[in-house]
Design an enzyme around this catalytic site. Structure first.
Site, PDB file in Angstrom:
ATOM      1  N   ARG A  36       0.940  -1.082   0.122  1.00 15.66           N
ATOM      2  CA  ARG A  36       0.141   0.037   0.064  1.00 15.66           C
ATOM      3  C   ARG A  36       0.956   1.312   0.025  1.00 15.66           C
ATOM      4  O   ARG A  36       2.024   1.376   0.688  1.00 15.66           O
ATOM      5  CB  ARG A  36      -0.834   0.009   1.200  1.00 15.66           C
ATOM      6  CG  ARG A  36      -1.978  -1.092   1.388  1.00 15.66           C
ATOM      7  CD  ARG A  36      -2.760  -0.426   2.626  1.00 15.66           C
ATOM      8  NE  ARG A  36      -2.234  -0.668   3.852  1.00 15.66           N
ATOM      9  CZ  ARG A  36      -1.668   0.392   4.972  1.00 15.66           C
ATOM     10  NH1 ARG A  36      -2.151   1.604   4.532  1.00 15.66           N
ATOM     11  NH2 ARG A  36      -1.325  -0.010   5.714  1.00 15.66           N
ATOM     12  N   TYR A  67      -1.278  -3.889  -6.851  1.00 16.92           N
ATOM     13  CA  TYR A  67      -1.081  -4.602  -5.401  1.00 16.92           C
ATOM     14  C   TYR A  67      -1.912  -4.369  -4.555  1.00 16.92           C
ATOM     15  O   TYR A  67      -2.529  -3.336  -3.993  1.00 16.92           O
ATOM     16  CB  TYR A  67       0.294  -4.216  -4.919  1.00 16.92           C
ATOM     17  CG  TYR A  67       1.116  -5.289  -4.162  1.00 16.92           C
ATOM     18  CD1 TYR A  67       1.758  -6.283  -4.309  1.00 16.92           C
ATOM     19  CD2 TYR A  67       0.626  -5.220  -2.504  1.00 16.92           C
ATOM     20  CE1 TYR A  67       2.407  -7.207  -3.779  1.00 16.92           C
ATOM     21  CE2 TYR A  67       1.170  -6.086  -1.543  1.00 16.92           C
ATOM     22  CZ  TYR A  67       1.965  -7.005  -2.348  1.00 16.92           C
ATOM     23  OH  TYR A  67       2.427  -8.162  -1.321  1.00 16.92           O
ATOM     24  N   GLY A  68      -2.423  -5.443  -3.795  1.00 22.77           N
ATOM     25  CA  GLY A  68      -2.941  -5.668  -2.612  1.00 22.77           C
ATOM     26  C   GLY A  68      -4.019  -4.373  -2.172  1.00 22.77           C
ATOM     27  O   GLY A  68      -4.990  -4.129  -3.135  1.00 22.77           O
ATOM     28  N   GLY A  69      -3.689  -3.676  -1.256  1.00 16.97           N
ATOM     29  CA  GLY A  69      -4.781  -2.551  -0.863  1.00 16.97           C
ATOM     30  C   GLY A  69      -5.015  -1.473  -1.788  1.00 16.97           C
ATOM     31  O   GLY A  69      -5.945  -0.717  -1.778  1.00 16.97           O
ATOM     32  N   LYS A 127      -9.375  -2.052   1.534  1.00 22.24           N
ATOM     33  CA  LYS A 127      -9.032  -0.937   2.356  1.00 22.24           C
ATOM     34  C   LYS A 127      -9.798   0.349   2.032  1.00 22.24           C
ATOM     35  O   LYS A 127     -10.424   1.215   2.728  1.00 22.24           O
ATOM     36  CB  LYS A 127      -7.558  -0.403   2.414  1.00 22.24           C
ATOM     37  CG  LYS A 127      -6.831  -1.631   3.073  1.00 22.24           C
ATOM     38  CD  LYS A 127      -7.201  -1.990   4.439  1.00 22.24           C
ATOM     39  CE  LYS A 127      -6.234  -3.067   4.989  1.00 22.24           C
ATOM     40  NZ  LYS A 127      -6.559  -3.412   6.443  1.00 22.24           N
ATOM     41  N   HIS A 130     -11.383  -0.964  11.320  1.00 21.56           N
ATOM     42  CA  HIS A 130     -10.042  -2.009  11.090  1.00 21.56           C
ATOM     43  C   HIS A 130      -9.899  -3.098  12.357  1.00 21.56           C
ATOM     44  O   HIS A 130      -9.009  -2.883  13.069  1.00 21.56           O
ATOM     45  CB  HIS A 130      -8.762  -1.131  10.996  1.00 21.56           C
ATOM     46  CG  HIS A 130      -7.790  -1.626  10.702  1.00 21.56           C
ATOM     47  ND1 HIS A 130      -6.425  -1.138  10.765  1.00 21.56           N
ATOM     48  CD2 HIS A 130      -7.526  -2.821   9.798  1.00 21.56           C
ATOM     49  CE1 HIS A 130      -5.716  -2.297  10.045  1.00 21.56           C
ATOM     50  NE2 HIS A 130      -6.308  -2.795   9.528  1.00 21.56           N
ATOM     51  N   SER A 171      -1.205  -2.333  11.761  1.00 17.48           N
ATOM     52  CA  SER A 171      -0.805  -3.313  10.981  1.00 17.48           C
ATOM     53  C   SER A 171       0.722  -3.730  11.800  1.00 17.48           C
ATOM     54  O   SER A 171       1.316  -3.118  12.488  1.00 17.48           O
ATOM     55  CB  SER A 171      -0.258  -2.632   9.426  1.00 17.48           C
ATOM     56  OG  SER A 171      -1.397  -1.980   9.054  1.00 17.48           O
ATOM     57  N   CYS A 226       1.055  -6.406  14.093  1.00 20.41           N
ATOM     58  CA  CYS A 226       0.832  -6.412  15.455  1.00 20.41           C
ATOM     59  C   CYS A 226       0.218  -7.763  15.701  1.00 20.41           C
ATOM     60  O   CYS A 226      -0.299  -8.302  16.527  1.00 20.41           O
ATOM     61  CB  CYS A 226      -0.339  -5.473  16.207  1.00 20.41           C
ATOM     62  SG  CYS A 226       0.635  -3.861  16.308  1.00 20.41           S
ATOM     63  N   THR A 263      -4.116 -11.327  12.527  1.00 18.13           N
ATOM     64  CA  THR A 263      -4.684 -12.907  11.690  1.00 18.13           C
ATOM     65  C   THR A 263      -4.264 -13.722  12.882  1.00 18.13           C
ATOM     66  O   THR A 263      -5.014 -14.626  13.030  1.00 18.13           O
ATOM     67  CB  THR A 263      -3.757 -12.852  10.655  1.00 18.13           C
ATOM     68  OG1 THR A 263      -4.238 -11.655   9.819  1.00 18.13           O
ATOM     69  CG2 THR A 263      -4.472 -14.096   9.871  1.00 18.13           C
ATOM     70  N   ASP A 272      -9.783  -8.601   9.760  1.00 16.37           N
ATOM     71  CA  ASP A 272      -8.966  -7.379   9.058  1.00 16.37           C
ATOM     72  C   ASP A 272     -10.027  -6.402   9.481  1.00 16.37           C
ATOM     73  O   ASP A 272      -9.647  -5.128   9.858  1.00 16.37           O
ATOM     74  CB  ASP A 272      -8.599  -7.403   7.942  1.00 16.37           C
ATOM     75  CG  ASP A 272      -7.498  -6.249   7.537  1.00 16.37           C
ATOM     76  OD1 ASP A 272      -6.810  -5.839   8.646  1.00 16.37           O
ATOM     77  OD2 ASP A 272      -7.711  -5.892   6.431  1.00 16.37           O
ATOM     78  N   ARG A 301       2.218 -11.817   0.320  1.00 12.74           N
ATOM     79  CA  ARG A 301       0.981 -12.174   1.015  1.00 12.74           C
ATOM     80  C   ARG A 301       0.414 -13.364   0.482  1.00 12.74           C
ATOM     81  O   ARG A 301       0.940 -14.065  -0.558  1.00 12.74           O
ATOM     82  CB  ARG A 301      -0.101 -11.001   0.302  1.00 12.74           C
ATOM     83  CG  ARG A 301       0.483  -9.656   0.750  1.00 12.74           C
ATOM     84  CD  ARG A 301      -0.178  -9.169   2.050  1.00 12.74           C
ATOM     85  NE  ARG A 301       0.212  -8.209   2.883  1.00 12.74           N
ATOM     86  CZ  ARG A 301      -0.234  -7.739   3.899  1.00 12.74           C
ATOM     87  NH1 ARG A 301      -1.196  -8.298   4.542  1.00 12.74           N
ATOM     88  NH2 ARG A 301       0.165  -6.602   4.389  1.00 12.74           N
ATOM     89  N   GLU A 328      -0.969 -18.406  24.348  1.00 10.40           N
ATOM     90  CA  GLU A 328      -1.393 -17.958  25.794  1.00 10.40           C
ATOM     91  C   GLU A 328      -2.024 -16.744  25.954  1.00 10.40           C
ATOM     92  O   GLU A 328      -2.371 -16.401  26.949  1.00 10.40           O
ATOM     93  CB  GLU A 328       0.132 -17.763  26.387  1.00 10.40           C
ATOM     94  CG  GLU A 328       1.284 -18.919  26.107  1.00 10.40           C
ATOM     95  CD  GLU A 328       0.625 -19.970  27.184  1.00 10.40           C
ATOM     96  OE1 GLU A 328      -0.605 -20.263  27.752  1.00 10.40           O
ATOM     97  OE2 GLU A 328       1.437 -21.151  27.059  1.00 10.40           O
ATOM     98  N   ASN A 329      -2.268 -15.980  24.822  1.00  9.05           N
ATOM     99  CA  ASN A 329      -3.055 -14.825  24.800  1.00  9.05           C
ATOM    100  C   ASN A 329      -4.295 -15.348  25.288  1.00  9.05           C
ATOM    101  O   ASN A 329      -5.277 -14.221  25.753  1.00  9.05           O
ATOM    102  CB  ASN A 329      -3.225 -13.847  23.440  1.00  9.05           C
ATOM    103  CG  ASN A 329      -1.791 -13.453  23.156  1.00  9.05           C
ATOM    104  OD1 ASN A 329      -0.917 -13.195  24.107  1.00  9.05           O
ATOM    105  ND2 ASN A 329      -1.498 -13.025  21.946  1.00  9.05           N
TER     106      ASN A 329
HETATM  107  O1  O2Y Z   1       0.046  -3.867   1.415  1.00  6.79           O
HETATM  108  C1  O2Y Z   1      -0.998  -4.011   1.030  1.00  6.79           C
HETATM  109  O2  O2Y Z   1      -1.457  -3.655   0.073  1.00  6.79           O
HETATM  110  C2  O2Y Z   1      -1.763  -4.752   1.928  1.00  6.79           C
HETATM  111  S1  O2Y Z   1      -2.027  -4.058   3.562  1.00  6.79           S
HETATM  112  C3  O2Y Z   1      -3.074  -5.010   4.674  1.00  6.79           C
HETATM  113  C4  O2Y Z   1      -3.591  -6.333   4.087  1.00  6.79           C
HETATM  114  C5  O2Y Z   1      -4.447  -6.918   4.718  1.00  6.79           C
HETATM  115  C6  O2Y Z   1      -4.865  -6.790   5.965  1.00  6.79           C
HETATM  116  N1  O2Y Z   1      -4.187  -5.341   6.662  1.00  6.79           N
HETATM  117  C7  O2Y Z   1      -3.536  -4.563   5.697  1.00  6.79           C
HETATM  118  C8  O2Y Z   1      -3.025  -3.513   6.662  1.00  6.79           C
HETATM  119  O3  O2Y Z   1      -2.064  -2.657   6.190  1.00  6.79           O
HETATM  120  O4  O2Y Z   1      -3.604  -3.057   7.780  1.00  6.79           O
HETATM  121 MN    MN Z   2      -5.293  -4.408   7.999  1.00  3.32          MN
END
Ligand code: O2Y
Ligand code: MN
Length: 601
Positions: free
Chosen positions: A71, A211-213, A220, A240, A262, A264, A267, A287, A379, A506-507
């Site tokens: 992103r 790509y992705g987001g 997102k 989120h 992100s 932390c 998932t 997410d 990913r 353990e969480n």
């Molecule tokens: O880098 C990306 O395009 C994906 S970022 C992402 C993907 C899945 C879940 N959360 C995130 C995030 O950045 O919070």
């Molecule tokens: Mn996310």
């Protein structure tokens, strides 16, 4: 399907308008079916954009352009009418000027390609909390990922009918195939990316990245940035947050929603396997949560997505066995390394790289060079239904009732393992001060504190001060049952820099305390000790039976240190001060907490 399947006049007109601008050679309406997916995957295999993974049925690897791997927040814009509506934490641009600039980019951008029309639903099709989007894209990779991440096809067009609203999502990789131009494995316009949101008209224009987001616009862009503005206007929440169900040994079940910045481990938490005997965790989403008050006054949440777009590096049988099982088949891997026997590998997968590995750049892997085999933001895209602990109610159209909302971040000091808010307004305050120390994989220096209220900083489609107002107002509704708010920190370290808490399964011990506390009336102090920042578990209240954490470490994990908290307050004040018209109620919370800290022992 052809354009004849579009019976919605405004949708048809919008498609026609974009065909005129982008000039694709062809237009195809996606049905979301398996035969279509196989056909499109075959095309990417033929053009060497996809590698078939012989070891994982129905799965593929794709390697992106090195300039298009994540992103891009700097190129992400909120184009509301006025700058103040986007607020100081968003990049704002004038909508008309931005459209003029983008029209030039999109002009002819799909020449030589097919425009794919993706009718998709965020949430179960036709559900009361669901919303529809239409993405126009020239990327087959996007079509195949959207098919996993959302619900695509004729059922969505049927639900849309002839007149229902939809979110307009226009996407182009920005690489027209004009005569004789060579088609790269990952077409994009890496130096000219624009991820642009028009919240007033529920529209997204994304150019240059595949790509992705940036490109899977349901995630997102729609489910958070546009949906947060819709939620403000319509009286709901787009957050989120992961959603999980937790069941006690006695068979009582509660649902929790949790917001973490992100990197932390969201998932992992969503799919956690409890170490506590008899406890069970099931996943609704990892997410995003869309939530609204139900007629019975409870807060209900759906996961608007249908798949996981998870970070591969660090995912292993030890950190997340359920994710590892979810990605056994029908999964698209992006930017991981490929083994000679048709499988995938990444750093932190739990075993050594095999001989003959090909890295994410398509080169033979050479560990001596010190470069990772998989990109740190590599990913997997996998159907949520393949998760072994997917919750039986995960597709319930009306959502699941939420008993508690968790916030969390990565903090080496200051923030205790868990603390509970006194009430709704204090809970909103907790969300407003979420912060996390950056990791190597995230942007910025390692260990630098990044404020990320509600984990929404990059995802709120309007002014965050208004966003806090919205949360406060929603809590003032009469006849609603407030979920309880908690703040967790799995990452506190000792004086030698060692993690104090083992984390992972353990969480569940912390979740058990949250489960028990969330059933108690406000002000109830059983199992809890009041501190200036909220309730922490009373001595002995956290179930640590069989856990190898010393009493001294437990004390340290739950300590609320006056000096550490006082040192944190100027940063919070500065953040609050960066907004005009910041909610007074949150400023008052800050003052009260400061006072309590100054007068505490
Ligand atoms: O880098 C990306 O395009 C994906 S970022 C992402 C993907 C899945 C879940 N959360 C995130 C995030 O950045 O919070
Ligand atoms: Mn996310």
């Amino acid at each position: 399907m052809t354009l004849d399947s579009i019976k919605h006049p405004r949708l048809r007109a919008w498609i026609d308008e974009n065909v005129d601008m982008c000039m694709p050679d062809d237009v195809y309406v996606c049905d979301g079916g398996q035969e279509e997916a196989d056909r499109l995957a075959e095309r990417l295999l033929r053009s060497h954009s996809f590698f078939r993974l012989e070891n994982r049925p129905g799965s593929f690897l794709v390697l992106s352009d090195p300039g298009d791997v994540a992103r891009v927040e700097n190129n992400t814009f909120i184009c509301s009418r006025f700058r103040e509506e986007a607020g100081p934490t968003n990049n704002w641009a004038d909508p008309q000027q931005m459209k003029a600039e983008l029209r030039q980019r999109f002009f002819g951008s799909m020449r030589g390609r097919t425009m794919y029309v993706i009718p998709y639903s965020m949430g179960p099709v036709g559900g009361p909390l669901s919303h529809i989007g239409i993405e126009l894209t020239d990327s087959i990779y996007v079509v195949l990922n959207m098919r996993i991440m959302t619900r695509v096809g004729q059922a969505v067009l049927d639900a849309l009918g002839r007149d229902s609203p939809f979110v307009r999502c226009l996407h182009s990789v920005g690489f027209p195939l004009i005569a004789g131009r060579y088609e790269p494995a990952w077409p994009c316009d890496a130096n000219n990316k624009y991820i642009v949101h028009f919240p007033e008209e529920h529209a997204i224009w994304s150019y240059g990245s595949g790509y992705g987001g940036n490109a899977l616009l349901g995630k997102k862009c729609f489910a958070l940035r546009i949906a947060s503005a819709m939620a403000r206007d319509q009286g709901w929440f787009a957050e989120h947050m992961l959603i999980l169900g937790i069941t006690s040994p006695e068979g009582e079940k509660k649902y929790l929603a949790a917001a973490f910045p992100s990197a932390c481990g969201k998932t992992n938490l969503a799919m956690l396997i409890p170490t506590l005997p008899g406890w069970k965790v099931e996943t609704v989403g990892d997410d995003i949560a869309w939530m609204r008050w139900g007629d019975d006054g409870q807060l209900y949440a759906i996961n608007p997505e249908a798949g996981f777009f998870g970070v591969a590096p660090g995912t292993s049988r030890q950190s997340n066995p359920n994710a590892m099982d979810a990605i056994r088949e029908n999964t698209i891997f992006t930017n991981v390394a490929r083994t000679p026997d048709g499988d995938v590998w990444w750093e932190g997968i739990g075993y050594d790289p095999p001989e003959g590995l090909i890295d994410w750049r398509g080169e033979p892997y050479n560990p001596a060079l010190g470069k990772p085999a998989a990109h740190p933001n590599a990913r997997f895209t996998a159907p949520a239904s393949q998760c072994p602990v997917i919750d039986p109610a995960w597709e319930q159209p009306q959502g699941v009732p939420i008993s508690a909302i968790l916030f969390g971040g990565r903090r080496a000091g200051t923030v205790p393992l868990v603390h509970e808010a006194f009430d709704w307004v204090h809970g909103v305050f907790m969300g407003s001060i979420v912060s996390s120390e950056t990791t190597a994989a995230a942007a910025g220096d390692v260990g630098k504190l990044r404020r990320d209220p509600f984990a929404m900083l990059p995802f709120c489609g309007y002014n965050m001060a208004d966003y806090f107002h919205h949360w406060l107002r929603m809590g003032e509704r009469t006849g609603v049952k407030h979920p309880k708010f908690f703040y967790v920190n799995w990452f506190r370290k000792d004086a030698n820099g060692k993690f104090l808490w083992p984390g992972f399964g353990e969480n569940s011990r912390v979740l058990k305390w949250i489960f028990e506390r969330s059933g108690r009336p406000a002000g109830d102090v059983s199992q809890a000790t009041e501190t200036p920042i909220g309730f922490v578990p009373a001595p002995g209240a956290l179930d640590v039976a069989g856990l190898k954490v010393s009493p001294a470490a437990m004390q340290e994990l739950l300590a609320v240190r006056r000096d550490e908290w006082l040192a944190d307050l100027p940063g919070i004040k500065a953040f609050y001060g960066s907004f005009d018209e910041f909610p007074r109620k949150l400023k008052q919370q800050l003052e009260t907490i400061e006072q309590r800290l100054r007068t505490s022992e």
